[in-house]
Design a protein around this motif. Structure first.
Motif, PDB file in Angstrom:
ATOM      1  N   ALA A  65      13.427   9.809  -2.891  1.00 52.01           N
ATOM      2  CA  ALA A  65      12.729  10.825  -2.299  1.00 52.01           C
ATOM      3  C   ALA A  65      12.247  10.493  -0.895  1.00 52.01           C
ATOM      4  CB  ALA A  65      11.383  11.025  -3.052  1.00 52.01           C
ATOM      5  N   VAL A  66      12.610  11.453   0.102  1.00 54.59           N
ATOM      6  CA  VAL A  66      12.337  11.589   1.578  1.00 54.59           C
ATOM      7  C   VAL A  66      11.211  12.566   1.931  1.00 54.59           C
ATOM      8  CG1 VAL A  66      13.067  11.387   3.726  1.00 54.59           C
ATOM      9  CG2 VAL A  66      14.388  10.158   2.006  1.00 54.59           C
ATOM     10  N   VAL A  67       9.982  12.098   2.097  1.00 54.68           N
ATOM     11  CA  VAL A  67       9.171  13.098   2.676  1.00 54.68           C
ATOM     12  C   VAL A  67       8.884  13.069   4.155  1.00 54.68           C
ATOM     13  CG1 VAL A  67       6.657  14.117   2.145  1.00 54.68           C
ATOM     14  CG2 VAL A  67       7.860  12.681   0.464  1.00 54.68           C
ATOM     15  N   GLU A  68       9.624  14.156   4.920  1.00 56.41           N
ATOM     16  CA  GLU A  68       9.499  14.106   6.321  1.00 56.41           C
ATOM     17  C   GLU A  68       8.084  14.302   6.942  1.00 56.41           C
ATOM     18  OE1 GLU A  68      11.959  13.385   8.021  1.00 56.41           O
ATOM     19  OE2 GLU A  68      13.874  13.730   6.845  1.00 56.41           O
ATOM     20  N   PRO A  69       8.123  13.839   8.152  1.00 61.81           N
ATOM     21  CA  PRO A  69       6.482  14.094   8.748  1.00 61.81           C
ATOM     22  C   PRO A  69       5.908  15.396   8.476  1.00 61.81           C
ATOM     23  CG  PRO A  69       7.922  12.932  10.317  1.00 61.81           C
ATOM     24  CD  PRO A  69       8.793  13.454   9.124  1.00 61.81           C
ATOM     25  N   GLY A 103       2.083  10.938   8.897  1.00 59.92           N
ATOM     26  CA  GLY A 103       1.239  12.324   8.571  1.00 59.92           C
ATOM     27  C   GLY A 103       1.699  13.036   7.380  1.00 59.92           C
ATOM     28  N   ALA A 104       2.692  12.311   6.669  1.00 60.15           N
ATOM     29  CA  ALA A 104       3.319  13.159   5.310  1.00 60.15           C
ATOM     30  C   ALA A 104       2.368  12.462   4.340  1.00 60.15           C
ATOM     31  CB  ALA A 104       4.771  12.801   5.181  1.00 60.15           C
ATOM     32  N   GLU A 105       2.664  13.253   2.996  1.00 61.60           N
ATOM     33  CA  GLU A 105       1.719  12.933   1.796  1.00 61.60           C
ATOM     34  C   GLU A 105       2.642  12.900   0.728  1.00 61.60           C
ATOM     35  OE1 GLU A 105      -2.164  14.265  -0.514  1.00 61.60           O
ATOM     36  OE2 GLU A 105      -2.043  14.660   1.762  1.00 61.60           O
ATOM     37  N   LEU A 106       2.524  11.886  -0.137  1.00 61.67           N
ATOM     38  CA  LEU A 106       3.382  12.006  -1.436  1.00 61.67           C
ATOM     39  C   LEU A 106       2.413  11.580  -2.558  1.00 61.67           C
ATOM     40  CD1 LEU A 106       6.082  11.979  -3.159  1.00 61.67           C
ATOM     41  CD2 LEU A 106       6.389   9.510  -2.518  1.00 61.67           C
ATOM     42  N   ALA A 130       5.515   5.237   6.853  1.00 64.03           N
ATOM     43  CA  ALA A 130       5.208   5.293   8.319  1.00 64.03           C
ATOM     44  C   ALA A 130       3.807   5.382   8.775  1.00 64.03           C
ATOM     45  CB  ALA A 130       5.917   6.628   9.007  1.00 64.03           C
ATOM     46  N   PRO A 131       3.266   4.819   9.811  1.00 62.60           N
ATOM     47  CA  PRO A 131       2.002   4.951  10.231  1.00 62.60           C
ATOM     48  C   PRO A 131       1.296   6.367   9.915  1.00 62.60           C
ATOM     49  CG  PRO A 131       2.987   4.026  11.799  1.00 62.60           C
ATOM     50  CD  PRO A 131       4.079   4.753  10.823  1.00 62.60           C
ATOM     51  N   GLY A 132       0.027   6.542   9.260  1.00 61.06           N
ATOM     52  CA  GLY A 132      -0.591   7.681   9.054  1.00 61.06           C
ATOM     53  C   GLY A 132       0.142   8.346   7.783  1.00 61.06           C
ATOM     54  N   ALA A 133       0.806   7.741   7.004  1.00 66.99           N
ATOM     55  CA  ALA A 133       1.324   8.301   5.667  1.00 66.99           C
ATOM     56  C   ALA A 133       0.348   8.301   4.637  1.00 66.99           C
ATOM     57  CB  ALA A 133       2.656   7.670   5.288  1.00 66.99           C
ATOM     58  N   ARG A 134       0.187   9.160   3.603  1.00 66.96           N
ATOM     59  CA  ARG A 134      -0.633   8.890   2.308  1.00 66.96           C
ATOM     60  C   ARG A 134       0.175   8.825   1.426  1.00 66.96           C
ATOM     61  NH1 ARG A 134      -3.471  11.973   6.099  1.00 66.96           N
ATOM     62  NH2 ARG A 134      -5.914  11.516   6.195  1.00 66.96           N
ATOM     63  N   LEU A 196      -1.823   2.919  -7.063  1.00 65.73           N
ATOM     64  CA  LEU A 196      -1.791   2.637  -5.777  1.00 65.73           C
ATOM     65  C   LEU A 196      -2.206   3.645  -4.579  1.00 65.73           C
ATOM     66  CD1 LEU A 196      -1.374   0.489  -3.395  1.00 65.73           C
ATOM     67  CD2 LEU A 196       1.088   1.357  -3.426  1.00 65.73           C
ATOM     68  N   LEU A 197      -3.260   3.554  -3.991  1.00 61.77           N
ATOM     69  CA  LEU A 197      -3.744   4.363  -3.069  1.00 61.77           C
ATOM     70  C   LEU A 197      -3.637   4.029  -1.627  1.00 61.77           C
ATOM     71  CD1 LEU A 197      -6.948   5.258  -5.132  1.00 61.77           C
ATOM     72  CD2 LEU A 197      -5.049   6.570  -5.084  1.00 61.77           C
ATOM     73  N   VAL A 198      -3.053   4.867  -0.738  1.00 64.18           N
ATOM     74  CA  VAL A 198      -2.688   4.484   0.643  1.00 64.18           C
ATOM     75  C   VAL A 198      -3.379   5.764   1.428  1.00 64.18           C
ATOM     76  CG1 VAL A 198      -1.272   3.812   2.560  1.00 64.18           C
ATOM     77  CG2 VAL A 198      -0.760   3.006   0.112  1.00 64.18           C
ATOM     78  N   ASP A 199      -4.248   5.446   2.309  1.00 64.26           N
ATOM     79  CA  ASP A 199      -4.813   6.488   3.118  1.00 64.26           C
ATOM     80  C   ASP A 199      -5.387   5.978   4.491  1.00 64.26           C
ATOM     81  OD1 ASP A 199      -6.669   8.549   4.150  1.00 64.26           O
ATOM     82  OD2 ASP A 199      -6.688   9.500   2.151  1.00 64.26           O
TER      83      ASP A 199
END
Length: 253
Positions: A65-69, A103-106, A130-134, A196-199
């Motif tokens: 799965a790829v989630v673009e910006p 800036g993307a979110e998965l 990437a930086p800013g990903a959630r 796992l939570l990344v924000d």
């Protein structure tokens, strides 16, 4: 007789109108993907549907799965994944590869993985952020179906943020794995889970480490902040239902 080789692929992109489009949504063999109704206008929701019994011994399955910006993607599954023994006695492999842009979110929220008696599965999940990903990522393992001894299960979760390691952990359970039913690991429990939570907001407002539950009858859970804008909830419990309750009640993703 060799097992099945199959790959499912998802690509999510911002559609320029405040929503998320899916220019790539394809599956093979036992891995079928369906776009389903989303919870909000911004996100795309995909459900992984098992088209046949899998993984069996010798199978090699993968989901990418790829989630673009700027895109928001939520992925779930229609039912639990059951690892089953195959006729060859070979180990099965299941690889999940996730990439989340700036800036993307998965939200990666599959149903549990069940290690049925006699099975042997190695599952790896690799995440590049990437930086800013959630990211909200849930994994749950159930050792054996009702009334049976579990198969062998090894899972590895590797997460990198901006190219640097954020989390790398491996869990092994089942026959020939030293110590897994001991008091320092699962003891009498037969289900485990991680959330796992990344924000980026956690960089300024990190979550505090705390014990969420210490009741052996209902399950035990702890929240651990990571060295980055992230936190990990780990839970063990007598069954999958209790693990899900502990993870769901731990935080509000």
């Amino acid at each position: 007789m060799s097992g099945v080789e199959a790959t499912a692929r998802i690509r999510a992109v911002a559609d320029g109108r405040g929503g998320t489009a899916l220019p790539l949504l394809t599956g093979e063999g036992p891995l079928a993907l369906r776009r389903t109704r989303s919870a909000g206008p911004q996100e795309a929701h995909v459900t992984l549907v098992g088209a046949m019994s899998a993984p069996l011994g010798g199978d090699r399955l993968a989901v990418e799965a790829v989630v673009e910006p700027g895109a928001v993607l939520r992925v779930g599954s229609a039912a639990a994944t059951v690892s089953l023994p195959g006729g060859t006695g070979e180990r099965a492999h299941y690889d999940v590869r996730l990439t989340v842009g700036e800036g993307a979110e998965l939200h990666w929220l599959p149903e549990p993985l069940i290690a049925a008696g006699g099975s042997d599965l190695r599952m790896t999940t690799t995440v590049e952020l990437a930086p800013g990903a959630r990211l909200v990522l849930r994994e749950e393992q159930i050792l054996g179906r009702a009334g049976e001894q579990p198969g062998r299960l090894t899972t590895r979760l590797t997460v990198r943020l901006d190219g640097r390691p954020l989390l790398d952990q491996e869990l092994s359970f089942g026959p020939d794995v030293p110590g897994w039913p001991g008091s320092a690991v699962l003891h009498t429990h037969r289900a485990a889970g991680q959330l796992l939570l990344v924000d980026p907001e956690y960089a300024d407002k990190p979550l505090s480490a705390r014990i969420l539950s210490a009741d052996p009858a209902e399950g035990e859970a702890v929240l651990t902040p990571l060295a980055g804008p992230a936190a990990l909830v780990t839970a063990v419990a007598p069954d999958g239902l209790r693990v899900r309750r502990l993870l769901s009640a731990s935080v509000a993703p």
